[in-house]
Design a protein around this motif. Sequence first.
Motif, PDB file in Angstrom:
ATOM      1  N   THR A 154     -36.366 -90.758 -46.082  1.00 26.70           N
ATOM      2  CA  THR A 154     -36.096 -89.351 -46.747  1.00 26.70           C
ATOM      3  C   THR A 154     -37.130 -87.988 -45.215  1.00 26.70           C
ATOM      4  O   THR A 154     -38.318 -88.880 -45.123  1.00 26.70           O
ATOM      5  CB  THR A 154     -36.674 -88.226 -47.580  1.00 26.70           C
ATOM      6  OG1 THR A 154     -35.549 -89.536 -48.315  1.00 26.70           O
ATOM      7  CG2 THR A 154     -37.065 -87.149 -47.827  1.00 26.70           C
ATOM      8  N   SER A 155     -36.731 -87.250 -44.468  1.00 20.63           N
ATOM      9  CA  SER A 155     -37.610 -86.661 -43.729  1.00 20.63           C
ATOM     10  C   SER A 155     -38.026 -85.212 -44.477  1.00 20.63           C
ATOM     11  O   SER A 155     -36.640 -84.826 -44.763  1.00 20.63           O
ATOM     12  CB  SER A 155     -37.055 -86.986 -42.001  1.00 20.63           C
ATOM     13  OG  SER A 155     -36.945 -87.784 -42.000  1.00 20.63           O
ATOM     14  N   LYS A 156     -39.217 -84.958 -44.209  1.00 19.15           N
ATOM     15  CA  LYS A 156     -39.534 -83.764 -44.317  1.00 19.15           C
ATOM     16  C   LYS A 156     -40.673 -82.719 -44.304  1.00 19.15           C
ATOM     17  O   LYS A 156     -40.712 -82.774 -43.188  1.00 19.15           O
ATOM     18  CB  LYS A 156     -40.245 -83.786 -46.087  1.00 19.15           C
ATOM     19  CG  LYS A 156     -39.323 -84.395 -47.182  1.00 19.15           C
ATOM     20  CD  LYS A 156     -40.059 -84.530 -48.555  1.00 19.15           C
ATOM     21  CE  LYS A 156     -39.659 -84.602 -49.927  1.00 19.15           C
ATOM     22  NZ  LYS A 156     -39.908 -84.805 -51.434  1.00 19.15           N
ATOM     23  N   GLY A 159     -42.782 -79.738 -46.644  1.00 23.99           N
ATOM     24  CA  GLY A 159     -41.817 -80.060 -48.353  1.00 23.99           C
ATOM     25  C   GLY A 159     -40.555 -79.774 -48.091  1.00 23.99           C
ATOM     26  O   GLY A 159     -40.862 -80.425 -49.420  1.00 23.99           O
ATOM     27  N   VAL A 160     -39.835 -79.548 -47.563  1.00 21.09           N
ATOM     28  CA  VAL A 160     -38.782 -79.169 -47.513  1.00 21.09           C
ATOM     29  C   VAL A 160     -37.926 -80.843 -46.826  1.00 21.09           C
ATOM     30  O   VAL A 160     -38.548 -80.660 -45.925  1.00 21.09           O
ATOM     31  CB  VAL A 160     -38.150 -77.700 -46.873  1.00 21.09           C
ATOM     32  CG1 VAL A 160     -36.597 -77.763 -47.059  1.00 21.09           C
ATOM     33  CG2 VAL A 160     -38.553 -76.754 -47.724  1.00 21.09           C
ATOM     34  N   THR A 161     -36.785 -81.429 -47.900  1.00 20.87           N
ATOM     35  CA  THR A 161     -35.747 -82.219 -47.215  1.00 20.87           C
ATOM     36  C   THR A 161     -34.872 -81.648 -46.131  1.00 20.87           C
ATOM     37  O   THR A 161     -34.156 -80.832 -46.292  1.00 20.87           O
ATOM     38  CB  THR A 161     -35.127 -83.025 -48.437  1.00 20.87           C
ATOM     39  OG1 THR A 161     -35.928 -83.498 -49.282  1.00 20.87           O
ATOM     40  CG2 THR A 161     -34.440 -84.198 -47.951  1.00 20.87           C
ATOM     41  N   THR A 164     -31.848 -87.126 -45.066  1.00 19.28           N
ATOM     42  CA  THR A 164     -32.023 -88.352 -45.766  1.00 19.28           C
ATOM     43  C   THR A 164     -30.685 -89.436 -44.757  1.00 19.28           C
ATOM     44  O   THR A 164     -30.007 -89.025 -44.826  1.00 19.28           O
ATOM     45  CB  THR A 164     -31.843 -88.315 -46.946  1.00 19.28           C
ATOM     46  OG1 THR A 164     -32.820 -87.482 -47.996  1.00 19.28           O
ATOM     47  CG2 THR A 164     -31.682 -89.693 -48.125  1.00 19.28           C
TER      48      THR A 164
END
Length: 242
Positions: A154-156, A159-161, A164
Amino acid sequence: MKKGLLLIAFVCLTASVAFSQGISVGLRGGLTLTSGNTTFPANASQGRPIEFKNESDGLGAGFTVGGVARINFAGLFLQGELNYAQFKLKQKNNQAYTVTAPATTTNNIKSESTLNAFNIPILVGTKLGPLRAYIGPSFLFVTSAEQKTTGDVTSKVGGVTVNTTTVDNTQDLLTSDAGDLEVKPLIIAVEAGVGISLPMGLEADLRYAVPAITGVYKNSDVKGFLGILSLSVGYRLVKLGL
């Protein structure tokens, strides 16, 4: 004629010595339980921008089955075996890292590596009544090895994705395509254990092996620890001079 008699005498002497020292031959089989942790160096071309540390994810259950021969001499014994064994290593990587701020990446990946091999331990030990203790090298000639990997990455950003990626693949570990995961075709371990002789020709053994002599991976920069616990039972087919 003299040479023939000498040859017969030598054969008889060898047989009598072997008989007096004691020989046993039997079968054994049981369970292998493998655990360990592995640290792979950073390698961007293989999807590792930083060092990846894989932790143990419980015991992987495999099997061992084969034959054993034991020769007793001077209060000690020499034991050789030919086994076919399977080892399963379960690991996980729950690692969060930052390559370029403010973006972060989190791994949620599990892997199960399965290695099949002919295992030839050569052990030296001593006996105390029905109890045995032994140690020696163990030679594993690998016939197949693969790793199944599942999970997601998962990449953010802040703090927001933002992405994935699902991971679900199987890799042959005996080819160069495996990269840093490629395992050696011959692995030499150190093996130690204890055993007990039971009535009716039965035996039970508990042993532990560590591939400390050669390691497992071709890339020497791959670090970690691997331990194999084996629980087995055996049956003495032949017992001479014991």
